[in-house]
Design an enzyme around this catalytic site. Sequence first.
Site, PDB file in Angstrom:
ATOM      1  N   GLU A  29       0.844  -1.193   0.000  1.00 46.02           N
ATOM      2  CA  GLU A  29       0.000   0.000   0.000  1.00 46.02           C
ATOM      3  C   GLU A  29       0.883   1.247   0.000  1.00 46.02           C
ATOM      4  O   GLU A  29       2.090   1.173   0.262  1.00 46.02           O
ATOM      5  CB  GLU A  29      -0.941   0.006   1.207  1.00 46.02           C
ATOM      6  CG  GLU A  29      -0.260   0.011   2.551  1.00 46.02           C
ATOM      7  CD  GLU A  29      -1.220  -0.206   3.703  1.00 46.02           C
ATOM      8  OE1 GLU A  29      -2.351  -0.666   3.458  1.00 46.02           O
ATOM      9  OE2 GLU A  29      -0.839   0.085   4.849  1.00 46.02           O
ATOM     10  N   ASN A  74       9.768   0.089  12.379  1.00 46.06           N
ATOM     11  CA  ASN A  74       8.325  -0.117  12.459  1.00 46.06           C
ATOM     12  C   ASN A  74       7.877  -0.762  13.768  1.00 46.06           C
ATOM     13  O   ASN A  74       6.751  -1.252  13.870  1.00 46.06           O
ATOM     14  CB  ASN A  74       7.820  -0.967  11.275  1.00 46.06           C
ATOM     15  CG  ASN A  74       8.102  -0.314   9.945  1.00 46.06           C
ATOM     16  OD1 ASN A  74       7.749   0.844   9.733  1.00 46.06           O
ATOM     17  ND2 ASN A  74       8.772  -1.033   9.054  1.00 46.06           N
ATOM     18  N   GLU A 123      -4.475  -1.002  10.497  1.00 45.01           N
ATOM     19  CA  GLU A 123      -4.774  -2.405  10.762  1.00 45.01           C
ATOM     20  C   GLU A 123      -5.507  -2.511  12.087  1.00 45.01           C
ATOM     21  O   GLU A 123      -5.563  -1.547  12.858  1.00 45.01           O
ATOM     22  CB  GLU A 123      -3.485  -3.241  10.826  1.00 45.01           C
ATOM     23  CG  GLU A 123      -2.547  -2.858  11.967  1.00 45.01           C
ATOM     24  CD  GLU A 123      -1.246  -3.652  11.945  1.00 45.01           C
ATOM     25  OE1 GLU A 123      -0.989  -4.334  10.940  1.00 45.01           O
ATOM     26  OE2 GLU A 123      -0.511  -3.586  12.940  1.00 45.01           O
ATOM     27  N   ASN A 178      -5.491  -4.989  15.475  1.00 51.00           N
ATOM     28  CA  ASN A 178      -4.863  -6.087  16.210  1.00 51.00           C
ATOM     29  C   ASN A 178      -5.906  -6.720  17.115  1.00 51.00           C
ATOM     30  O   ASN A 178      -6.436  -6.073  18.025  1.00 51.00           O
ATOM     31  CB  ASN A 178      -3.678  -5.572  17.030  1.00 51.00           C
ATOM     32  CG  ASN A 178      -2.531  -5.129  16.136  1.00 51.00           C
ATOM     33  OD1 ASN A 178      -2.206  -5.806  15.165  1.00 51.00           O
ATOM     34  ND2 ASN A 178      -1.931  -4.000  16.443  1.00 51.00           N
ATOM     35  N   PHE A 225      19.714   2.128  16.115  1.00 45.77           N
ATOM     36  CA  PHE A 225      18.736   2.442  17.157  1.00 45.77           C
ATOM     37  C   PHE A 225      18.323   1.213  17.972  1.00 45.77           C
ATOM     38  O   PHE A 225      17.338   1.254  18.695  1.00 45.77           O
ATOM     39  CB  PHE A 225      17.485   3.114  16.571  1.00 45.77           C
ATOM     40  CG  PHE A 225      17.780   4.395  15.861  1.00 45.77           C
ATOM     41  CD1 PHE A 225      18.235   5.505  16.558  1.00 45.77           C
ATOM     42  CD2 PHE A 225      17.626   4.498  14.489  1.00 45.77           C
ATOM     43  CE1 PHE A 225      18.529   6.692  15.906  1.00 45.77           C
ATOM     44  CE2 PHE A 225      17.915   5.678  13.826  1.00 45.77           C
ATOM     45  CZ  PHE A 225      18.368   6.778  14.532  1.00 45.77           C
TER      46      PHE A 225
END
Length: 711
Positions: A235, A270, A323, A325, A383
């Site tokens: 997407e 993410n 989304e 969950n 990170f």
Amino acid sequence: MAGLWVSVGSRVAAGQRGQRSPQQLMRSAALWTLQTFDKILVANRGEIACRVIKTCKKMGIKTVAIHSDVDTSSVHVKMADEAVCVGPAPTNKSYLNMEAILEAIRKTRAQAVHPGYGFLSENKEFAKCLAAENVVFIGPDTHAIQAMGDKIESKLLAKKAKVNTIPGFDGVVKDADEAVRIAREIGYPVMIKASAGGGGKGMRIAWDDEETRDGFRFSSQEAASSFGDDRLLIEKFIDNPRHIEIQVLGDKHGNALWLNERECSIQRRNQKVVEEAPSIFLDSETRRAMGEQAVALAKAVKYSSAGTVEFLVDSKKNFYFLEMNTRLQVEHPVTECITGLDLVQEMIRVAKGYPLRHKQADIPINGWAVECRVYAEDPYKSFGLPSIGRLSQYQEPIHLPGVRVDSGIQPGSDISIYYDPMISKLITYGSNRTEALKRMEDALDNYVIRGVIHNIALLREVIINSRFIKGDINTKFLSDVYPDGFKGHKLTESERNQLLAIASSLFVASQLRAQHFQEHENSRVPIVKPQVANWELSVKLNDEVHSVVASNNGKMFSSYLVSQQVEVDGSKLNVTSTWNLASPLLSVSVDGTQRTIQCLSREAGGNMSIQFLGTVYKVHILTKLAAELSRFMLEKVAEDTSSTLRSPMPGVVVAVSVSPGDMVSEGQEICVIEAMKMQNSMTAGKTGKVKSVHCKAGDTVGEGDLLMELQ
């Protein structure tokens, strides 16, 4: 694990929520004793298993823990009433082993299963198997899991329920070539993600065709490894968005509520790092619109449990469905803090068939809560690349007001390559955001974790960053603020002088303690006590040498210096501390500013590691005479690492792309290492011919292990 700020109870709660009337106490007690299940099996591990068990105990429900063979001595196993081993360490042979878990249910006669998050929590086949065994799945029914767990189907349903959605391809991507074709049609950048995924696993951003092909390969492999389903969708990637999610709660009677939002924009790869509730960005109108769309989606699939609808929100407060969950979310504690609800208790009540006991108007926003995910990771590497090891010392900051810690570890626990590297979720609560953030700052300074590398330095820098404090954040916050990677706290001149003064005072205190020990413990040997009024020191920090003079002010306690004037490069500071050198936490005042530091190591040669303002600094302290003599010592020649590739983390080699004699270019992939279910591409640091390869697919490697050499 510290207690909750909800019905679960804690030492913190009594002083923060105020006194309740006898009638309120009776109603609360009645809720906990409400008949639900006699025994619940918790199909998870670590902190979330401990979290579920804690609520079950308050409700009078017996619990069964499952565990792999390496988790036999884990905290969740000790907390439960019963425990069953379901296989060896790899997740596909233990925590994803449905047949072994079903056998544990039969053996223990558990009436219900709480899946926590991850593992089988969103697996419809597992829920179907439980139903076939007449065992209750504490979560939504299989239809909702199927509909919302499949990102392709959920997007279609969201559109039908009039929920704002992101432009994209509404279907399964077959291969890398089709992925490139679809990405070109949508327009770069695009997001490639696992259809059955969650938690940042199986997700890649692609800005061109090459990254799309690589993203398809890595995402499908991670999806298969994490969820047993390698289907992908593509997407449009919304650049610089906020990630804001709505907590929903539904029952089996058609009722559904939205429990306000959580701001989850601080992410790396993410995966969320810092979350808070509520969001500083949303106004009441946008909050209500997002909440109502989330509830509309929940009702469209007859959702009956706790769940989370995630949105991307742009700078103009336009929001798009990301989304849903169908499980308890990792960051659920911040919602519990501001609403007073125990979401695990609500899930159990709903699973038993009880209707929701609240109306939408009953859901408050009381105060502010912030959560930091404390990981066994090296924040100086992308990170946060995973770290493994044994916790030699561990102390949670639950003695501070407004602090909650959800963890599943203890001193001696192992952080292994097999599971997620999360150590704990550190949550602070306050009457407003400023108070919650200040409490988080103090909590991070007072958190003792030894034996593994952790990300506390990064977490502390995020919450004190001026952009974060103003609320100017998005999902690219870390890469925007640290474009060259995280380097730790950058000391101001004042902070540098404070650190040098503290280190010098600590050095003097340790020297005085050694003298005190000699005088009292070795009295057969005559000791001439040196009369030292001034300690002339040479202190090295970040390759800079500073002249320090520490003067005794005459205030002593058992040879531990209490008050001292320290002159750093001509600037005078007053340092006050009792210097209990046996304590992992040291409280010190510098010119009236209170600091909590940790001395991680202190060597006879003058090397000292001090955690100050979250970051660990290496300091080398010598007396003036020793510093003058050290100039005659030979320095160790640094190793040339340009021709070698070493593993930056522990993990398992998934693939090797080169052989001895091959020519490689700078940046070319050499091998792929999987660590904590995330796949990482290792690349060549320069162009050259491969001299030797020291690993093969299937090998387990440690941090620093040699992978390849160039000629």
